[in-house]
Write an enzyme that holds these catalytic residues in place. Structure first.
Site, short mmCIF file in Angstrom:
data_model
loop_
_atom_site.label_atom_id
_atom_site.label_comp_id
_atom_site.label_asym_id
_atom_site.label_seq_id
_atom_site.Cartn_x
_atom_site.Cartn_y
_atom_site.Cartn_z
N HIS A 48 -26.94 -37.88 -49.16
CA HIS A 48 -26.85 -37.62 -47.71
C HIS A 48 -25.87 -38.59 -47.02
CE1 HIS A 48 -27.82 -36.98 -43.53
NE2 HIS A 48 -28.36 -38.18 -43.43
N HIS A 72 -26.64 -45.82 -42.78
CA HIS A 72 -27.32 -45.50 -41.52
C HIS A 72 -28.83 -45.30 -41.64
CE1 HIS A 72 -26.77 -41.27 -42.84
NE2 HIS A 72 -27.81 -41.03 -42.07
N GLU A 76 -34.09 -47.90 -41.52
CA GLU A 76 -35.24 -47.03 -41.24
C GLU A 76 -36.08 -46.75 -42.49
OE1 GLU A 76 -35.98 -42.37 -40.11
OE2 GLU A 76 -34.01 -43.25 -39.74
N ASP A 77 -35.43 -46.47 -43.61
CA ASP A 77 -36.15 -45.95 -44.79
C ASP A 77 -36.37 -46.97 -45.89
OD1 ASP A 77 -36.22 -43.54 -43.51
OD2 ASP A 77 -34.51 -42.67 -44.58
N ASP A 139 -24.14 -37.30 -39.03
CA ASP A 139 -25.47 -37.30 -39.66
C ASP A 139 -26.21 -36.00 -39.33
OD1 ASP A 139 -27.99 -38.21 -40.75
OD2 ASP A 139 -28.57 -38.83 -38.73
N ASP A 259 -12.36 -6.79 -29.62
CA ASP A 259 -11.09 -6.16 -29.24
C ASP A 259 -10.06 -7.19 -28.77
OD1 ASP A 259 -11.46 -3.61 -29.93
OD2 ASP A 259 -11.93 -2.84 -27.93
#
Length: 710
Positions: A48, A72, A76-77, A139, A259
């Site tokens: 990711h 990034h 957080e993770d 992201d 059109d």
């Protein structure tokens, strides 16, 4: 599978080797930090951040942005701290990563609040470094590309948030490549069947149109070559959401939308743009009123181009956009073009101008954030500001101001300066006086008339459209209410203190300091405001102040001063409300009770709605009308009268002659002969009302006249 070496090869086209090495180092760090973590699709998690960095590489973003993309989700993770990232990769990268990180450590009861709080944090980070939002958009784009592994309801929620916030921000910053893809991916997630049908229809239509497109493209290119103008003609395709919106909003079938043939002509310089415009207008007849010059007046996001619509062969409409190569880069990458040119060591004025506009926009967001009551109110302001069509108006000095479609005079006043908006009382449009609610049109010249004592009107919120005006008006009204609440609170507390034969002025400063701690307030104004808004009882606060002043030993019975009434004039503002159930008038015996958050509510003494409060005298206040009142008050009458033609006109004329206004009138037929007229009037007081009732009684066949209390 796309690898870090593939990315490094691509970066070699515009970054020096030492910066590419730093990007690779950030990747290996993220790979180690996310070791063992997998996405919902089953892929290693590090795919990711690598994909996000690849999106940024397409935009030629700088190496720090690419490093932040790699890292990034690390804060957080994983267990890595911002401090550790700063030590490894420098403070700018750590700040970028912190700005992009989500607020998952805070638990919110409401997902909407969580999203709003998250967005607020992002705005603060954007104010320090605008690259935060570009990394965040990349992201979100990769997350939208990989929505397939999620539940349908979660897909729709993320898609709506993307459409309402992130796609609009991408458009606001001019990053149209990301905006278009975010919109189409969101549309496919929210309405999968509609998107699929339109996609199939577009593929089929493109096949049928191919020869016509080639023919028009060739004729446009030939015209440029004949005139010796350098330019490349490119066919332009509409995206899915754009087609769907036009079908829905314009109620046109798919065939009519398709059109229209779209082309883009890319040339070398601005002068060539205008010369090419003349060539295409000679080749095909232009449609009147469909020419727009965004080169002379760029859009707020920095977009520049000439737009024109032509009648092609057999009357088919052709839309043509003409721009330079730099404008094309700006149209696709918006503010990101600033770093593209920076990487090439050239500060191009278009990119620099876009960067300055983006910073001004973020500054405006921060101002809105300070004024907003809470995060949800703030995010609503932002959503309203992102991003309607614009109108361009002029100040008296000839400066151009850009406002959204539907903006009013008040919106213009606040866009010039908040103080001008707050003190605005009138305006001139093209030298003629006009109402403040007038919707603006491009080309008008506006002059705002202000007065030092003027204040915003609550009714302005019904017609303003810009977020800045709306938040500034609410902010001013909130402060106005606070000031009025403090004044009312002071009167109520002094009345309560009079019962103990003292006043605020006679109490020592040390008394207040000790009482503030016990009552958990920060200042006298905060205490008076809570009294004025009905959040505290004046008698209880007065008792506590007196106890503190006398060392908790004060045991004096109330003096006769406890019955002294609070004087009201009707002009106290937002913290004095007149009960609609009994419509009190000057001259009526009145009492008041404090309503939490509203302030003092005034009732007639005999009002039935006070029955349950009369047993609790501490919650009721004796009130007295001021001798100097210059306000109008509503009053309701019920009149029994014989039915006849022209009755309403007769009553209206009579009331007007008595210097009163009719606010509402209704007639109920009691039987074939009698009617009941329910009349709501604006009057000065009881004496004025008595004069009106006397006139009504002089009408023929009038029965009972009753002043309705409920």
């Amino acid at each position: 599978m796309f690898t870090i070496d593939d990315l490094a090869d691509r970066l070699g086209g515009y970054l020096p080797p030492d910066e590419i090495q730093q990007v690779k180092r950030a990747f290996y760090y993220a790979e180690q930090a996310h070791d063992g973590q997998r996405r919902r699709s089953g892929e290693p998690y590090v795919t990711h951040p690598l994909a996000v960095a690849n999106i940024l590489a397409n935009m030629h973003m700088d190496h720090q942005s690419l490093m932040a993309a790699m890292l990034h989700d690390v804060i957080e993770d994983t267990g890595v701290s911002k401090k550790a990232l700063a030590a490894q990769f420098g403070k700018p990268v750590a700040e970028l990563v912190d700005g992009v990180s989500k607020l998952t450590q805070i638990t919110f009861e409401d997902k909407a609040v969580a999203q709003a709080e998250n967005f607020q944090k992002m705005v603060l980070a954007m104010s320090r470094d605008i690259r935060v939002i570009i990394v965040k958009l990349a992201d979100r784009l990769h997350n939208m590309r990989t929505l397939g592994a999620l539940r349908p309801d979660k897909k729709r929620r993320i898609a709506r948030e993307t459409l309402e916030i992130y796609a609009r921000i991408a458009g606001r910053l001019g990053i149209n490549t990301i905006r278009v893809e975010l919109e189409d991916l969101s549309f496919q997630a929210i309405h999968p069947m509609r998107a699929e049908r339109i996609k199939r229809a577009v593929a089929s239509a493109r096949g049928n149109r191919r020869s016509a497109m080639r023919e028009i493209q060739a004729s446009l290119q030939q015209s440029l070559d004949d005139e010796g103008l350098k330019g490349t003609v490119i066919g332009r395709q509409k995206h899915l959401l754009s087609i769907y919106k036009k079908m829905r909003d314009q109620r046109k079938p798919f065939a009519e939308i398709m059109d229209v043939f779209g082309f883009r002509i890319i040339t070398e310089d601005v002068a060539s743009c205008y010369r090419i415009l003349g060539v295409v207008h000679n080749l095909y007849k232009p449609v009147p009123g469909r020419f727009k010059d965004y080169i002379a007046i760029p859009k707020a996001n920095g977009y520049q181009s000439l737009h024109t619509t032509l009648f092609g062969q057999r009357g088919m409409p052709i839309e043509v956009q003409i721009r330079t190569r730099e404008m094309e880069a700006m149209a696709n990458n918006g503010i990101a073009a600033h770093w593209l040119y920076k990487a090439g060591q050239t500060a191009h004025p278009i990119a620099e101008g876009s960067h300055a506009r983006a910073r001004a926009w973020v500054k405006g967001l921060l101002e809105m954030q300070r004024h907003a009551g809470d995060s949800l109110e703030f995010i609503e302001h932002v959503k309203n500001d992102l991003f309607p069509d614009d109108v361009y108006v002029f100040t008296p000095k000839g400066d151009i101001m850009e406002l959204p479609q539907g903006a009013t005079v008040i919106d213009f006043a606040y866009s010039v300066h908040t103080d001008i908006g707050n003190n605005c009382i009138a305006c001139r449009i093209d030298r003629h006086l006009a109402p403040l609610s007038t919707r603006l049109e491009s080309g008008q010249t506006l002059e705002i008339i202000t007065a030092p004592g003027a204040r915003p009107n609550l009714a302005w919120l019904n017609f303003v459209t810009t977020a800045k005006a709306r938040s500034a008006i609410r902010h001013a009204l909130k402060h106005q209410q606070q000031a009025e609440a403090v004044m009312l609170g002071r009167r109520l507390l002094n009345k309560a203190l009079a019962s103990f034969e003292t006043s605020l002025e006679e109490l020592d400063e040390s008394v207040f300091e000790q009482a503030f701690k016990e009552l958990d307030v920060s200042s006298l104004d905060a205490l008076l405001e809570s009294l004025g808004l009905g959040n505290r009882m004046a008698h209880v606060v007065a008792r506590r102040l007196v106890d503190v002043a006398h060392g908790d030993s004060f045991d004096k019975t109330l003096s006769d001063n406890s019955d002294k009434a609070v004087v009201i004039s009707g002009s106290e503002g937002m913290v004095l409300n007149f009960a609609r159930c009994c419509h009190p008038l000057p001259g009526d015996p009145v009492v008041g009770h404090l309503s939490v958050g509203k302030g003092l509510v005034v009732h007639r003494s005999e009002c039935k709605n006070l029955a349950d409060r009369k047993n609790d005298p501490e919650k009721l206040f004796a009130l007295e009308w001021s001798e100097h009142i210059d306000e109008d008050f509503p009053v309701a009458l019920r009149i029994e009268i014989e039915s006849r033609r022209g009755l309403v006109a007769e009553l209206a004329g009579l009331v007007t002659d008595a210097d009163a206004n009719i606010e509402r009138i209704g007639i109920e037929e009691r039987d074939a002969r009698l009617s009941t007229v329910n009349l709501t009037l604006s009057v000065k007081g009881r004496v004025h009302l008595a004069r009106i009732i006397k006139r009504i009684r002089n009408l023929p066949n009038v029965g009972k006249i009753t002043r309705t209390a409920n």
